[in-house]
Scaffold this motif. Structure first.
Motif, PDB file in Angstrom:
ATOM      1  N   ARG A 144       0.736  -0.959  -0.151  1.00  0.00           N
ATOM      2  CA  ARG A 144       0.010  -0.186  -0.031  1.00  0.00           C
ATOM      3  C   ARG A 144       0.985   1.317   0.036  1.00  0.00           C
ATOM      4  O   ARG A 144       2.160   1.622   0.334  1.00  0.00           O
ATOM      5  N   GLY A 145       0.098   2.285  -0.245  1.00  0.00           N
ATOM      6  CA  GLY A 145       0.798   3.742  -0.523  1.00  0.00           C
ATOM      7  C   GLY A 145       1.597   3.570  -1.579  1.00  0.00           C
ATOM      8  O   GLY A 145       1.832   3.218  -2.414  1.00  0.00           O
ATOM      9  N   LYS A 146       2.436   4.636  -1.077  1.00  0.00           N
ATOM     10  CA  LYS A 146       3.262   5.713  -2.720  1.00  0.00           C
ATOM     11  C   LYS A 146       4.835   4.423  -3.017  1.00  0.00           C
ATOM     12  O   LYS A 146       5.219   3.665  -2.228  1.00  0.00           O
ATOM     13  N   ARG A 147       4.943   4.440  -4.407  1.00  0.00           N
ATOM     14  CA  ARG A 147       6.364   3.666  -4.408  1.00  0.00           C
ATOM     15  C   ARG A 147       7.815   4.477  -5.315  1.00  0.00           C
ATOM     16  O   ARG A 147       8.433   4.054  -6.091  1.00  0.00           O
ATOM     17  N   THR A 148       7.428   5.730  -4.378  1.00  0.00           N
ATOM     18  CA  THR A 148       8.527   6.104  -4.659  1.00  0.00           C
ATOM     19  C   THR A 148       9.699   6.229  -4.307  1.00  0.00           C
ATOM     20  O   THR A 148       9.694   5.086  -3.241  1.00  0.00           O
ATOM     21  N   LEU A 149      11.423   6.565  -4.524  1.00  0.00           N
ATOM     22  CA  LEU A 149      12.702   6.249  -3.842  1.00  0.00           C
ATOM     23  C   LEU A 149      12.578   6.443  -2.371  1.00  0.00           C
ATOM     24  O   LEU A 149      12.859   5.450  -1.803  1.00  0.00           O
ATOM     25  N   THR A 150      11.771   7.353  -1.614  1.00  0.00           N
ATOM     26  CA  THR A 150      11.736   7.760  -0.373  1.00  0.00           C
ATOM     27  C   THR A 150      11.112   6.153  -0.369  1.00  0.00           C
ATOM     28  O   THR A 150      11.173   5.476   1.257  1.00  0.00           O
ATOM     29  N   ALA A 151       9.428   6.498  -0.187  1.00  0.00           N
ATOM     30  CA  ALA A 151       8.690   5.249   0.285  1.00  0.00           C
ATOM     31  C   ALA A 151       9.883   3.898   1.057  1.00  0.00           C
ATOM     32  O   ALA A 151       9.616   3.446   1.399  1.00  0.00           O
ATOM     33  N   LEU A 152      10.492   3.524  -0.648  1.00  0.00           N
ATOM     34  CA  LEU A 152      10.752   2.244  -0.573  1.00  0.00           C
ATOM     35  C   LEU A 152      12.770   1.913   0.288  1.00  0.00           C
ATOM     36  O   LEU A 152      12.333   1.007   1.050  1.00  0.00           O
ATOM     37  N   GLU A 154      11.955   4.131   3.067  1.00  0.00           N
ATOM     38  CA  GLU A 154      11.561   3.167   4.321  1.00  0.00           C
ATOM     39  C   GLU A 154      11.299   1.724   4.288  1.00  0.00           C
ATOM     40  O   GLU A 154      11.484   1.522   5.302  1.00  0.00           O
ATOM     41  N   ALA A 155      10.442   0.959   3.778  1.00  0.00           N
ATOM     42  CA  ALA A 155      10.116  -0.097   3.553  1.00  0.00           C
ATOM     43  C   ALA A 155      11.147  -1.224   3.001  1.00  0.00           C
ATOM     44  O   ALA A 155      11.110  -2.423   4.240  1.00  0.00           O
ATOM     45  N   TYR A 156      12.183  -0.734   3.126  1.00  0.00           N
ATOM     46  CA  TYR A 156      13.840  -1.746   3.313  1.00  0.00           C
ATOM     47  C   TYR A 156      15.128  -1.324   4.145  1.00  0.00           C
ATOM     48  O   TYR A 156      15.960  -1.155   4.091  1.00  0.00           O
ATOM     49  N   ARG A 157      14.147  -0.304   4.626  1.00  0.00           N
ATOM     50  CA  ARG A 157      15.559   0.191   6.080  1.00  0.00           C
ATOM     51  C   ARG A 157      16.784   0.959   5.018  1.00  0.00           C
ATOM     52  O   ARG A 157      17.294   0.578   6.175  1.00  0.00           O
ATOM     53  N   VAL A 158      16.334   1.399   4.370  1.00  0.00           N
ATOM     54  CA  VAL A 158      17.844   2.115   4.075  1.00  0.00           C
ATOM     55  C   VAL A 158      17.901   3.743   4.196  1.00  0.00           C
ATOM     56  O   VAL A 158      16.438   4.565   3.812  1.00  0.00           O
ATOM     57  N   PRO A 159      18.984   4.471   4.655  1.00  0.00           N
ATOM     58  CA  PRO A 159      19.309   5.646   4.655  1.00  0.00           C
ATOM     59  C   PRO A 159      19.118   6.049   3.579  1.00  0.00           C
ATOM     60  O   PRO A 159      19.910   6.357   2.928  1.00  0.00           O
ATOM     61  N   LEU A 160      18.342   7.558   2.982  1.00  0.00           N
ATOM     62  CA  LEU A 160      18.242   8.423   2.126  1.00  0.00           C
ATOM     63  C   LEU A 160      18.303   9.533   2.992  1.00  0.00           C
ATOM     64  O   LEU A 160      17.823  10.809   3.138  1.00  0.00           O
ATOM     65  N   ASP A 161      19.741  10.396   2.547  1.00  0.00           N
ATOM     66  CA  ASP A 161      20.239  11.381   3.177  1.00  0.00           C
ATOM     67  C   ASP A 161      20.238  12.583   1.982  1.00  0.00           C
ATOM     68  O   ASP A 161      20.930  12.639   0.849  1.00  0.00           O
ATOM     69  N   GLY A 162      18.846  13.419   1.686  1.00  0.00           N
ATOM     70  CA  GLY A 162      18.933  14.467   0.898  1.00  0.00           C
ATOM     71  C   GLY A 162      17.845  13.904  -0.535  1.00  0.00           C
ATOM     72  O   GLY A 162      18.498  14.057  -2.011  1.00  0.00           O
ATOM     73  N   ALA A 163      16.743  13.397  -0.320  1.00  0.00           N
ATOM     74  CA  ALA A 163      16.071  12.800  -1.375  1.00  0.00           C
ATOM     75  C   ALA A 163      16.055  14.135  -2.484  1.00  0.00           C
ATOM     76  O   ALA A 163      15.999  14.952  -2.322  1.00  0.00           O
ATOM     77  N   HIS A 164      15.709  13.426  -3.608  1.00  0.00           N
ATOM     78  CA  HIS A 164      16.079  14.090  -5.029  1.00  0.00           C
ATOM     79  C   HIS A 164      17.164  14.870  -5.091  1.00  0.00           C
ATOM     80  O   HIS A 164      17.190  15.992  -6.079  1.00  0.00           O
ATOM     81  N   ASP A 165      18.180  14.446  -4.566  1.00  0.00           N
ATOM     82  CA  ASP A 165      19.485  14.939  -5.153  1.00  0.00           C
ATOM     83  C   ASP A 165      20.043  13.783  -5.916  1.00  0.00           C
ATOM     84  O   ASP A 165      20.208  12.862  -4.937  1.00  0.00           O
ATOM     85  N   ALA A 166      20.275  14.529  -7.478  1.00  0.00           N
ATOM     86  CA  ALA A 166      20.774  12.504  -8.353  1.00  0.00           C
ATOM     87  C   ALA A 166      21.920  11.827  -7.418  1.00  0.00           C
ATOM     88  O   ALA A 166      21.450  10.912  -7.589  1.00  0.00           O
ATOM     89  N   ALA A 167      23.029  12.771  -6.199  1.00  0.00           N
ATOM     90  CA  ALA A 167      23.689  11.580  -6.329  1.00  0.00           C
ATOM     91  C   ALA A 167      22.975  10.875  -4.668  1.00  0.00           C
ATOM     92  O   ALA A 167      23.833   9.888  -4.848  1.00  0.00           O
ATOM     93  N   ALA A 168      22.701  11.384  -3.559  1.00  0.00           N
ATOM     94  CA  ALA A 168      21.766  10.875  -2.875  1.00  0.00           C
ATOM     95  C   ALA A 168      21.404   9.303  -2.942  1.00  0.00           C
ATOM     96  O   ALA A 168      20.790   8.743  -3.219  1.00  0.00           O
ATOM     97  N   ALA A 173      19.503   3.759  -4.290  1.00  0.00           N
ATOM     98  CA  ALA A 173      18.532   3.071  -5.338  1.00  0.00           C
ATOM     99  C   ALA A 173      19.338   1.819  -5.345  1.00  0.00           C
ATOM    100  O   ALA A 173      18.936   0.483  -5.489  1.00  0.00           O
ATOM    101  N   CYS A 174      20.825   1.648  -4.884  1.00  0.00           N
ATOM    102  CA  CYS A 174      21.932   0.755  -5.005  1.00  0.00           C
ATOM    103  C   CYS A 174      21.872  -0.105  -3.618  1.00  0.00           C
ATOM    104  O   CYS A 174      21.520  -1.398  -3.965  1.00  0.00           O
ATOM    105  N   ARG A 175      21.394   0.625  -2.760  1.00  0.00           N
ATOM    106  CA  ARG A 175      21.592   0.365  -1.467  1.00  0.00           C
ATOM    107  C   ARG A 175      19.796  -0.288  -1.361  1.00  0.00           C
ATOM    108  O   ARG A 175      19.233  -1.605  -0.086  1.00  0.00           O
ATOM    109  N   VAL A 176      18.902  -0.256  -1.922  1.00  0.00           N
ATOM    110  CA  VAL A 176      17.712  -1.015  -2.121  1.00  0.00           C
ATOM    111  C   VAL A 176      17.623  -2.290  -3.171  1.00  0.00           C
ATOM    112  O   VAL A 176      17.317  -3.090  -1.905  1.00  0.00           O
TER     113      VAL A 176
END
Length: 243
Positions: A144-152, A154-168, A173-176
């Motif tokens: 359920r819910g969105k399947r944005t990178l931010t959502a994924l 959260e689902a896979y417990r991957v840190p995301l520092d600075g969403a919508h920054d290309a490098a971050a 995505a690799c960690r997911v």
């Protein structure tokens, strides 16, 4: 060795809008990670040659003024990104891209726009892509819910520092996909060749299911016509082409 335990190359684009056919690259990143080697990241900022809409700037933080001041010519950036990805692909490293059909299609159209040989024509059948968006929809189809990178993340417990920054985003995505490979043996144990082909079929079916949902939902019927199942990029139509 399982593909997710080896070297991965994350790829992400931030752009002037949401159309891979018409919009332009603003920032891009190719980051290599994993395989018991240090992270190696290359990032670019382009002057896209057009105004960056305020809505896009609000997402990635790059204004038209900043892009003109700090960005390199778009043609130069596109050529360097294609060159970096070519080196990755020819080394046998998979390209990891969240919703790959967007980023790879935009890169293809930008290459054609600026007279750069497109990645697909340079590497041909050697291209291997791993897409966390496609994989997640396959292994957890009823999430359920969105399947944005931010959502994924959260689902896979991957840190995301600075969403919508290309490098971050590229690194996240690799960690997911590493997490998906670890949690789902049918994904992690597949060969890259097999996984790439499977994702082509999965993406097509996922698009068909989405289009069917739109057709059955009042007020959304017209959106079914815009759904594309091409993966990992939308083939260039020479009769239409990009603007």
């Amino acid at each position: 060795m399982s593909w997710h335990l080896g070297r991965l190359a994350g790829f992400d684009i931030e752009s002037t809008g949401v159309s891979p056919e018409r919009d332009r690259i603003v920032t891009a990143c190719v980051v290599q990670c994993g395989g018991n080697q240090p992270v190696a990241s290359a990032t670019w900022m382009a002057d896209p040659g057009v105004e960056i809409p305020e809505a896009a700037s609000a997402v990635h933080g790059i204004t038209t003024e900043r892009a003109r001041k700090e960005g390199a010519p778009a043609a130069e950036v596109v050529e360097q990104v294609v060159t970096a990805l070519t080196a990755v692909v020819l080394s046998g490293i998979p390209v990891v891209a969240m919703n790959a059909a967007y980023d790879l299609t935009m890169l293809d159209r930008e290459a054609r726009r600026h007279g750069v040989q497109p990645l697909a024509e340079t590497v041909g059948a050697d291209l291997r892509v791993v897409d966390p968006f496609v994989l997640d929809k396959q292994v957890v189809p009823r999430r359920r819910g969105k399947r944005t990178l931010t959502a994924l993340c959260e689902a896979y417990r991957v840190p995301l520092d600075g969403a919508h920054d290309a490098a971050a985003d590229a690194l996240a995505a690799c960690r997911v996909v590493w997490r998906i490979g670890q949690q789902y043996p049918e994904i992690g144990s597949a060969s890259l060749d097999a996984l790439h082909q499977q994702q082509i079929g999965w993406a097509a079916q996922q698009a068909a299911d989405l289009a069917d949902y739109f057709r059955r939902t009042p007020g959304k019927q017209d959106r079914a016509k815009t759904v594309r199942g091409d993966w990992p990029y939308i083939p260039h139509q020479r009769t239409g082409g990009a603007s």
